[in-house]
Write an enzyme that holds these catalytic residues in place. Structure first.
Site, PDB file in Angstrom:
ATOM      1  N   THR A  66       0.825  -1.212   0.000  1.00 16.84           N
ATOM      2  CA  THR A  66       0.000   0.000   0.000  1.00 16.84           C
ATOM      3  C   THR A  66       0.860   1.264   0.000  1.00 16.84           C
ATOM      4  OG1 THR A  66      -1.592  -1.260   1.275  1.00 16.84           O
ATOM      5  CG2 THR A  66      -1.896   1.121   1.234  1.00 16.84           C
TER       6      THR A  66
ATOM      7  N   GLY B 151       2.776  -3.138   8.281  1.00 22.74           N
ATOM      8  CA  GLY B 151       2.996  -3.411   9.704  1.00 22.74           C
ATOM      9  C   GLY B 151       4.437  -3.809   9.970  1.00 22.74           C
TER      10      GLY B 151
ATOM     11  N   GLU C  81      -6.187  -6.094   3.791  1.00 20.40           N
ATOM     12  CA  GLU C  81      -6.259  -7.266   2.890  1.00 20.40           C
ATOM     13  C   GLU C  81      -7.437  -7.127   1.925  1.00 20.40           C
ATOM     14  OE1 GLU C  81      -3.945  -8.914   2.478  1.00 20.40           O
ATOM     15  OE2 GLU C  81      -2.838  -9.157   4.351  1.00 20.40           O
TER      16      GLU C  81
HETATM   17  C1  LIG Z   1      -3.444 -11.824   7.609  1.00 19.60           C
HETATM   18  C2  LIG Z   1      -2.211 -11.205   8.115  1.00 19.60           C
HETATM   19  C3  LIG Z   1      -1.674 -12.014   9.203  1.00 19.60           C
HETATM   20  C4  LIG Z   1      -0.956 -11.583  10.243  1.00 19.60           C
HETATM   21  C5  LIG Z   1      -0.449 -10.239  10.414  1.00 19.60           C
HETATM   22  C6  LIG Z   1      -0.990  -9.625  11.595  1.00 19.60           C
HETATM   23  C7  LIG Z   1      -1.413  -8.413  11.612  1.00 19.60           C
HETATM   24  C8  LIG Z   1      -1.226  -7.525  10.469  1.00 19.60           C
HETATM   25  C9  LIG Z   1      -2.405  -6.830  10.036  1.00 19.60           C
HETATM   26  C10 LIG Z   1      -2.643  -6.510   8.783  1.00 19.60           C
HETATM   27  C11 LIG Z   1      -1.883  -6.946   7.600  1.00 19.60           C
HETATM   28  C12 LIG Z   1      -2.431  -6.292   6.406  1.00 19.60           C
HETATM   29  C13 LIG Z   1      -1.827  -6.386   5.252  1.00 19.60           C
HETATM   30  C14 LIG Z   1      -2.371  -5.740   4.035  1.00 19.60           C
HETATM   31  O1  LIG Z   1      -3.375  -5.100   4.053  1.00 19.60           O
HETATM   32  S1  LIG Z   1      -1.475  -5.971   2.603  1.00 19.60           S
HETATM   33  C15 LIG Z   1      -2.283  -5.043   1.378  1.00 19.60           C
HETATM   34  C16 LIG Z   1      -3.575  -5.654   0.967  1.00 19.60           C
HETATM   35  N1  LIG Z   1      -4.091  -4.950  -0.170  1.00 19.60           N
HETATM   36  C17 LIG Z   1      -5.129  -5.345  -0.824  1.00 19.60           C
HETATM   37  O2  LIG Z   1      -5.748  -6.341  -0.490  1.00 19.60           O
HETATM   38  C18 LIG Z   1      -5.465  -4.554  -2.058  1.00 19.60           C
HETATM   39  C19 LIG Z   1      -6.835  -4.847  -2.577  1.00 19.60           C
HETATM   40  N2  LIG Z   1      -6.857  -4.710  -4.027  1.00 19.60           N
HETATM   41  C20 LIG Z   1      -6.774  -5.766  -4.875  1.00 19.60           C
HETATM   42  O3  LIG Z   1      -6.651  -6.908  -4.447  1.00 19.60           O
HETATM   43  C21 LIG Z   1      -6.842  -5.488  -6.329  1.00 19.60           C
HETATM   44  O4  LIG Z   1      -6.334  -4.320  -6.749  1.00 19.60           O
HETATM   45  C22 LIG Z   1      -8.269  -5.633  -6.876  1.00 19.60           C
HETATM   46  C23 LIG Z   1      -8.622  -7.101  -6.788  1.00 19.60           C
HETATM   47  C24 LIG Z   1      -9.276  -4.815  -6.084  1.00 19.60           C
HETATM   48  C25 LIG Z   1      -8.338  -5.171  -8.318  1.00 19.60           C
HETATM   49  O5  LIG Z   1      -7.207  -5.650  -8.991  1.00 19.60           O
HETATM   50  P1  LIG Z   1      -7.004  -5.391 -10.545  1.00 19.60           P
HETATM   51  O6  LIG Z   1      -7.342  -3.987 -10.842  1.00 19.60           O
HETATM   52  O7  LIG Z   1      -5.685  -5.873 -10.950  1.00 19.60           O
HETATM   53  O8  LIG Z   1      -8.048  -6.368 -11.035  1.00 19.60           O
HETATM   54  P2  LIG Z   1      -9.343  -6.180 -11.863  1.00 19.60           P
HETATM   55  O9  LIG Z   1      -9.068  -5.427 -13.090  1.00 19.60           O
HETATM   56  O10 LIG Z   1     -10.437  -5.685 -10.971  1.00 19.60           O
HETATM   57  O11 LIG Z   1      -9.554  -7.697 -12.205  1.00 19.60           O
HETATM   58  C26 LIG Z   1      -8.728  -8.367 -13.147  1.00 19.60           C
HETATM   59  C27 LIG Z   1      -8.915  -9.852 -13.000  1.00 19.60           C
HETATM   60  O12 LIG Z   1      -8.096 -10.310 -11.935  1.00 19.60           O
HETATM   61  C28 LIG Z   1      -8.860 -11.084 -11.047  1.00 19.60           C
HETATM   62  N3  LIG Z   1      -8.234 -10.997  -9.730  1.00 19.60           N
HETATM   63  C29 LIG Z   1      -8.085  -9.938  -8.956  1.00 19.60           C
HETATM   64  N4  LIG Z   1      -7.446 -10.269  -7.824  1.00 19.60           N
HETATM   65  C30 LIG Z   1      -7.170 -11.582  -7.928  1.00 19.60           C
HETATM   66  C31 LIG Z   1      -6.517 -12.512  -7.086  1.00 19.60           C
HETATM   67  N5  LIG Z   1      -6.033 -12.152  -5.893  1.00 19.60           N
HETATM   68  N6  LIG Z   1      -6.398 -13.772  -7.519  1.00 19.60           N
HETATM   69  C32 LIG Z   1      -6.915 -14.176  -8.690  1.00 19.60           C
HETATM   70  N7  LIG Z   1      -7.540 -13.328  -9.548  1.00 19.60           N
HETATM   71  C33 LIG Z   1      -7.670 -12.057  -9.164  1.00 19.60           C
HETATM   72  C34 LIG Z   1     -10.212 -10.448 -11.109  1.00 19.60           C
HETATM   73  O13 LIG Z   1     -11.194 -11.280 -10.587  1.00 19.60           O
HETATM   74  C35 LIG Z   1     -10.321 -10.226 -12.590  1.00 19.60           C
HETATM   75  O14 LIG Z   1     -10.620 -11.443 -13.202  1.00 19.60           O
HETATM   76  P3  LIG Z   1     -11.435 -11.464 -14.551  1.00 19.60           P
HETATM   77  O15 LIG Z   1     -12.812 -11.002 -14.174  1.00 19.60           O
HETATM   78  O16 LIG Z   1     -11.381 -12.882 -14.952  1.00 19.60           O
HETATM   79  O17 LIG Z   1     -10.799 -10.511 -15.508  1.00 19.60           O
HETATM   80  C1  LIG Z   2      -4.281  -1.805  10.501  1.00 18.21           C
HETATM   81  C2  LIG Z   2      -3.857  -1.825   9.067  1.00 18.21           C
HETATM   82  C3  LIG Z   2      -2.778  -2.590   8.699  1.00 18.21           C
HETATM   83  C4  LIG Z   2      -2.340  -2.600   7.375  1.00 18.21           C
HETATM   84  N1  LIG Z   2      -1.231  -3.310   7.058  1.00 18.21           N
HETATM   85  C5  LIG Z   2      -0.759  -3.264   5.792  1.00 18.21           C
HETATM   86  C6  LIG Z   2       0.436  -3.950   5.434  1.00 18.21           C
HETATM   87  O1  LIG Z   2       1.057  -4.630   6.259  1.00 18.21           O
HETATM   88  N2  LIG Z   2       0.901  -3.858   4.177  1.00 18.21           N
HETATM   89  C7  LIG Z   2       0.248  -3.126   3.236  1.00 18.21           C
HETATM   90  O2  LIG Z   2       0.718  -3.085   2.100  1.00 18.21           O
HETATM   91  N3  LIG Z   2      -0.894  -2.485   3.530  1.00 18.21           N
HETATM   92  C8  LIG Z   2      -1.411  -2.526   4.777  1.00 18.21           C
HETATM   93  N4  LIG Z   2      -2.580  -1.873   5.087  1.00 18.21           N
HETATM   94  C9  LIG Z   2      -3.269  -1.106   4.056  1.00 18.21           C
HETATM   95  C10 LIG Z   2      -4.576  -1.750   3.604  1.00 18.21           C
HETATM   96  O3  LIG Z   2      -4.320  -2.911   2.886  1.00 18.21           O
HETATM   97  C11 LIG Z   2      -5.390  -0.759   2.768  1.00 18.21           C
HETATM   98  O4  LIG Z   2      -5.740   0.303   3.605  1.00 18.21           O
HETATM   99  C12 LIG Z   2      -6.613  -1.438   2.210  1.00 18.21           C
HETATM  100  O5  LIG Z   2      -6.256  -2.319   1.174  1.00 18.21           O
HETATM  101  C13 LIG Z   2      -7.670  -0.451   1.703  1.00 18.21           C
HETATM  102  O6  LIG Z   2      -7.157   0.400   0.764  1.00 18.21           O
HETATM  103  P1  LIG Z   2      -7.326   1.991   0.866  1.00 18.21           P
HETATM  104  O7  LIG Z   2      -6.828   2.401   2.179  1.00 18.21           O
HETATM  105  O8  LIG Z   2      -6.717   2.518  -0.369  1.00 18.21           O
HETATM  106  O9  LIG Z   2      -8.882   2.257   0.822  1.00 18.21           O
HETATM  107  P2  LIG Z   2      -9.641   3.030  -0.325  1.00 18.21           P
HETATM  108  O10 LIG Z   2      -9.630   2.212  -1.552  1.00 18.21           O
HETATM  109  O11 LIG Z   2      -9.161   4.421  -0.438  1.00 18.21           O
HETATM  110  O12 LIG Z   2     -11.108   2.978   0.264  1.00 18.21           O
HETATM  111  C14 LIG Z   2     -11.854   4.138   0.635  1.00 18.21           C
HETATM  112  C15 LIG Z   2     -13.319   3.965   0.174  1.00 18.21           C
HETATM  113  O13 LIG Z   2     -13.369   3.909  -1.242  1.00 18.21           O
HETATM  114  C16 LIG Z   2     -14.170   2.823  -1.674  1.00 18.21           C
HETATM  115  N5  LIG Z   2     -13.659   2.272  -2.953  1.00 18.21           N
HETATM  116  C17 LIG Z   2     -12.364   2.192  -3.354  1.00 18.21           C
HETATM  117  N6  LIG Z   2     -12.284   1.623  -4.564  1.00 18.21           N
HETATM  118  C18 LIG Z   2     -13.530   1.322  -4.942  1.00 18.21           C
HETATM  119  C19 LIG Z   2     -14.099   0.692  -6.080  1.00 18.21           C
HETATM  120  N7  LIG Z   2     -13.342   0.249  -7.078  1.00 18.21           N
HETATM  121  N8  LIG Z   2     -15.440   0.541  -6.137  1.00 18.21           N
HETATM  122  C20 LIG Z   2     -16.210   0.971  -5.124  1.00 18.21           C
HETATM  123  N9  LIG Z   2     -15.728   1.565  -4.014  1.00 18.21           N
HETATM  124  C21 LIG Z   2     -14.412   1.743  -3.911  1.00 18.21           C
HETATM  125  C22 LIG Z   2     -14.037   1.795  -0.541  1.00 18.21           C
HETATM  126  O14 LIG Z   2     -15.143   0.911  -0.531  1.00 18.21           O
HETATM  127  C23 LIG Z   2     -13.977   2.686   0.685  1.00 18.21           C
HETATM  128  O15 LIG Z   2     -15.297   2.985   1.098  1.00 18.21           O
HETATM  129  C24 LIG Z   2      -3.040  -1.858   6.394  1.00 18.21           C
HETATM  130  C25 LIG Z   2      -4.158  -1.097   6.777  1.00 18.21           C
HETATM  131  C26 LIG Z   2      -4.570  -1.087   8.088  1.00 18.21           C
HETATM  132  C27 LIG Z   2      -5.762  -0.257   8.470  1.00 18.21           C
END
Ligand SMILES: CC/C=C\C/C=C\C/C=C\C/C=C/C(=O)SCCNC(=O)CCNC(=O)[C@H](O)C(C)(C)COP(=O)(O)OP(=O)(O)OC[C@H]1O[C@@H](n2cnc3c(N)ncnc32)[C@H](O)[C@@H]1OP(=O)(O)O
Ligand SMILES: Cc1cc2nc3c(=O)[nH]c(=O)nc-3n(C[C@H](O)[C@H](O)[C@H](O)COP(=O)(O)OP(=O)(O)OC[C@H]3O[C@@H](n4cnc5c(N)ncnc54)[C@H](O)[C@@H]3O)c2cc1C
Length: 684
Positions: free
Chosen positions: A163, A202, A445
């Site tokens: 992120t 994190g 996530e």
């Molecule tokens: C669990 C942790 C354990 C312990 C740690 C303890 C504490 C720590 C706390 C927190 C840790 C937190 C970590 C994080 O948050 S890490 C960052 C996480 N970030 C996200 O999850 C980002 C979310 N965004 C996305 O995943 C993608 O950008 C999104 C899926 C929304 C869109 O991607 P993109 O624009 O590339 O795709 P589309 O154009 O929408 O779709 C294209 C195509 O791809 C398919 N797709 C998308 N994602 C996946 C996937 N993961 N696997 C397989 N396929 C995927 C999607 O369905 C489309 O398919 P198609 O319709 O066939 O074209």
């Molecule tokens: C406690 C914590 C720990 C984290 N740890 C990690 C880490 O270890 N590593 C890491 O890489 N990241 C980490 N993150 C980041 C986290 O993964 C992102 O905050 C998360 O994926 C959401 O993305 P954003 O903040 O850009 O939200 P945004 O996308 O800006 O969301 C804001 C609003 O916009 C809306 N929105 C956005 N896109 C769309 C769409 N396409 N259609 C409709 N609505 C939409 C959402 O629904 C939401 O209401 C952490 C976050 C937190 C809070």
């Protein structure tokens, strides 16, 4: 075997009980345990996967709980700096003890860690939760052999840096660049703008020495999208950030106070070519790019994490209902008949209506987590054999369930807190930590709305496939079946049938998925481009994805009861719980079931009446149902949810430890209050 207690002096008569022998159990709680119609220990074994596993879990937990090195004052009384330091101290001890206790099995390690960290975050959470999984999933053989031993032996400490300040959801839009330089065979990592600063990872603020960094790959002047790179952030000698690297903590948050979520910037930082993780895509020394067999393999770490989060939510919700149900059994409020003792608040229908849906959901999500974890392992094995066919299915399933369960889980924890009245607001209740630890699961996530829209995207494709008469994966097979007309229930007893209840949720999911697909089609038919039609249909898409997940959970609960061996008594209570989960779900979403005439007003009346009747069946078993989760007091960390129910004594003892009580007269009296009160102006 039933654990029998003497009413005032509780002595367990079997070794099945995990809880230390309490001197005195609150009589109200004891009465509940005595009245239960099943043996909670049996359900504990079921939930853990067998008696052996329960015993192993308890042994792992006790190893941590009884270890003097892991003791400390309540984290509620610590400031942030102290909390961070304590979390790191414990993480280091935990690592050492895991070796000393020879906990080699992953499950045992996790059990031990979770007991040792209690209700705080784990100081190496990202290292184990995402850094290691990312390395395991994305390194090629040679890279695995090099990096995994370093990471597993904690010679390096890692995080997962994806992120950015300006980009979280839309990861294709991340700005950090990794430009390949064939002259030196290096990648140059760079943060081109403020919004490209990595933000949130994190353990990055102060702890990590390395990160798996997601960056846009450029080679031979062409962009190839997001790829993972392993980057050293800090010196292994003195922990200083390496040249060109800016690092820091992002400051206090709603919770996660012991966690150092960080920021990270690169100023043309060079890393060797082989620091790109090359299991799926490669860049050759001369800069030639080889693409992966599936475009989204880079995202696999997130899929794994989302699967894990379904279990985490089930666990947290189970803790919340344990606290609230036990407290509701010992708390008495509002005299009903003059001179007669106030009733236990658990006897109020409104209290039952607050708690029992989440008690049922906690079980439903626990069983769902078993199934999705199993499916994850299956797909992982297929992928290891080069078969990527089920990846999209797994993505849709894990994204949807992570969102569906965390919405309900977060809501449930808050409702449980409210159900404990004023004391629910005290840190002594355990709710503030539990809530703030669980709240961000709706965001991290993959933000929940976005995740449900991903599931909807998959379902829309499946609806088209079904329309064409083509084959669908098992978990969406229902989309290719015809609607079954009206709900056949004629009386309340029909409505208790698991098959009928599952059919009702299936019908609702299919109708809402098909409706969303039709809305999309008609929007596109009106000349809207795809993305505009998608946005116009968000409300239908979200409902469809949510209904699909709801059906999946109901179906899983039903299947679990049908397919699992258990005693009649346990089957009876799980059956009631499952009926309640489904009927309450229908009642809460009545409009969906009435909208197309699948159910009628009369049937809905019966649903509502059954919800009321089932409250009684659950009421009598409620304490036993939460006891079956088998949380020790040291893990629950709640004075309201104590196993012995001696809530008021515990709260008073806890409050005495508040740092404000260290002195009878606080410094601020002499500094501020006395001058105010003794000044001439303050005289009355
Ligand atoms: C669990 C942790 C354990 C312990 C740690 C303890 C504490 C720590 C706390 C927190 C840790 C937190 C970590 C994080 O948050 S890490 C960052 C996480 N970030 C996200 O999850 C980002 C979310 N965004 C996305 O995943 C993608 O950008 C999104 C899926 C929304 C869109 O991607 P993109 O624009 O590339 O795709 P589309 O154009 O929408 O779709 C294209 C195509 O791809 C398919 N797709 C998308 N994602 C996946 C996937 N993961 N696997 C397989 N396929 C995927 C999607 O369905 C489309 O398919 P198609 O319709 O066939 O074209
Ligand atoms: C406690 C914590 C720990 C984290 N740890 C990690 C880490 O270890 N590593 C890491 O890489 N990241 C980490 N993150 C980041 C986290 O993964 C992102 O905050 C998360 O994926 C959401 O993305 P954003 O903040 O850009 O939200 P945004 O996308 O800006 O969301 C804001 C609003 O916009 C809306 N929105 C956005 N896109 C769309 C769409 N396409 N259609 C409709 N609505 C939409 C959402 O629904 C939401 O209401 C952490 C976050 C937190 C809070």
């Amino acid at each position: 075997m039933i654990v029998l207690f003497n009413c005032t002096c509780a002595v367990p008569t079997t070794m099945d009980s995990f809880h230390p022998v309490p001197v005195k159990v609150n009589p109200d709680l004891q009465k509940e345990r005595d009245a239960a119609l099943f043996n909670p220990v049996e359900l504990t074994y079921l939930k853990d996967g067998g008696k052996d596993k329960t015993e192993r879990r308890r042994r792992c937990e006790l190893l941590a709980i009884n270890d003097p090195d892991l003791q400390h004052k309540d984290i509620s009384f610590m400031a942030r700096n102290e909390r961070y330091s304590n979390a790191v101290r414990k993480a280091v001890i935990i690592a050492r003890k895991i070796k000393e206790h020879r906990l080699t099995n992953m499950e045992e390690k996790q059990l031990y860690i979770s007991a040792a960290t209690q209700y705080d975050t784990y100081g190496f959470g990202l290292h184990y939760g995402m850094f290691l999984p990312a390395l395991s999933a994305q390194c090629d053989e040679e890279q695995r052999n090099y990096w995994l031993p370093l990471a597993e032996n904690l010679k390096i400490l890692g995080t997962y840096a994806q992120t950015e300040l300006g980009h979280g959801t839309f990861i294709r839009g991340l700005e950090t660049t990794a430009i390949y330089d064939p002259k030196t065979e290096e990648f140059v990592l760079h943060t081109p703008t403020l919004s490209a600063l990595k933000w949130w990872p994190g353990n990055m603020g102060k702890t990590a020495t390395h990160a798996v960094v997601l960056a846009q790959l450029y080679t031979n002047g062409k962009s190839y999208g997001l790829h993972p790179f392993i980057v050293q952030l800090r010196s292994l000698e003195n922990h200083q950030p390496l040249p060109g690297i800016t690092l820091g903590d992002i400051g206090p948050k709603l919770g996660f106070h012991s966690f150092d979520n960080g920021f990270l910037g690169f100023d043309h930082v060079r890393i060797p070519r082989r620091n790109m993780l090359m299991k799926y895509s490669q860049v050759s020394p001369d800069g030639f790019y080889i693409k992966p067999i599936h475009a989204k393999l880079t995202y696999s770490t997130m899929v794994e994490a989302r699967v894990t989060l379904v279990s985490d939510i089930a666990y947290s919700l189970s803790q919340a209902v344990t606290i609230a149900v036990r407290y509701s059994a010992v708390r008495r409020q509002t005299e009903q008949i003059k001179g007669v003792k106030e009733p236990q608040i658990l006897d109020y229908r409104t209290q039952q209506l607050k708690l029992f849906p989440y008690l049922a959901a906690a079980y439903a999500f626990t069983f769902t987590s078993f199934v999705i974890t199993g499916r994850y392992i299956e797909v992982q094995n297929e992928m290891n054999d080069g078969n990527m066919e089920s990846l999209s299915e797994l993505h849709a399933l894990s994204a949807g369930l992570k969102a569906f369960t965390s919405y309900v889980g977060n809501e449930g924890i808050e409702v449980c807190r409210l159900s404990c009245g004023g004391h629910g607001y005290s840190q002594a209740s355990g709710f503030p930590e539990l809530y703030t630890l669980t709240a961000p699961i709706s965001t991290f996530e993959g933000e929940n709305t976005v995740m449900l829209l991903q599931t909807a995207r998959y379902l829309m494709k499946c609806a088209t496939t079904a329309k064409r008469g083509l084959e669908l994966p098992r978990f969406v097979l229902y989309l290719s079946q015809r609607q079954k007309g009206q709900c056949p229930a004629r009386n309340e007893s029909d409505l208790l049938d698991h098959g009928l209840l599952s059919d009702a949720f299936e019908h609702r999911a299919r109708r809402l998925v098909i409706e969303a697909a039709q809305k999309m089609q008609s929007n596109i038919g009106k000349g809207n481009p795809q993305h505009v039609a998608w946005n116009n249909c968000h409300m239908y898409l979200l409902k469809a994805a949510s209904a699909h997940c709801h059906f999946y959970v109901v179906q899983t609960f039903v299947k679990y009861i049908n397919d699992t061996e258990m005693s009649d008594a346990v089957r009876d209570i799980l059956t009631s719980l499952c009926q309640f989960y489904a009927l309450h779900g229908i009642w809460q979403n009545a409009g969906d079931f009435l909208q197309d005439g699948y159910m009628n007003g009369n049937q809905l009346d019966m649903v509502q009446s059954l919800v009321g009747k089932l409250l009684d069946k659950i009421r009598i078993n409620a304490v036993a149902l939460v006891d079956a989760f088998d949380f020790r007091d040291e893990i629950l960390c709640s004075k309201l949810g104590k196993y012995d129910g001696n809530v008021y004594e515990a709260m008073y003892e806890w409050a005495k430890n508040s740092p404000l009580n260290k002195t009878e007269v606080h410094d601020s009296y002499n500094k501020y209050l006395r001058p105010l009160m003794q000044s001439s102006k303050a005289k009355l």
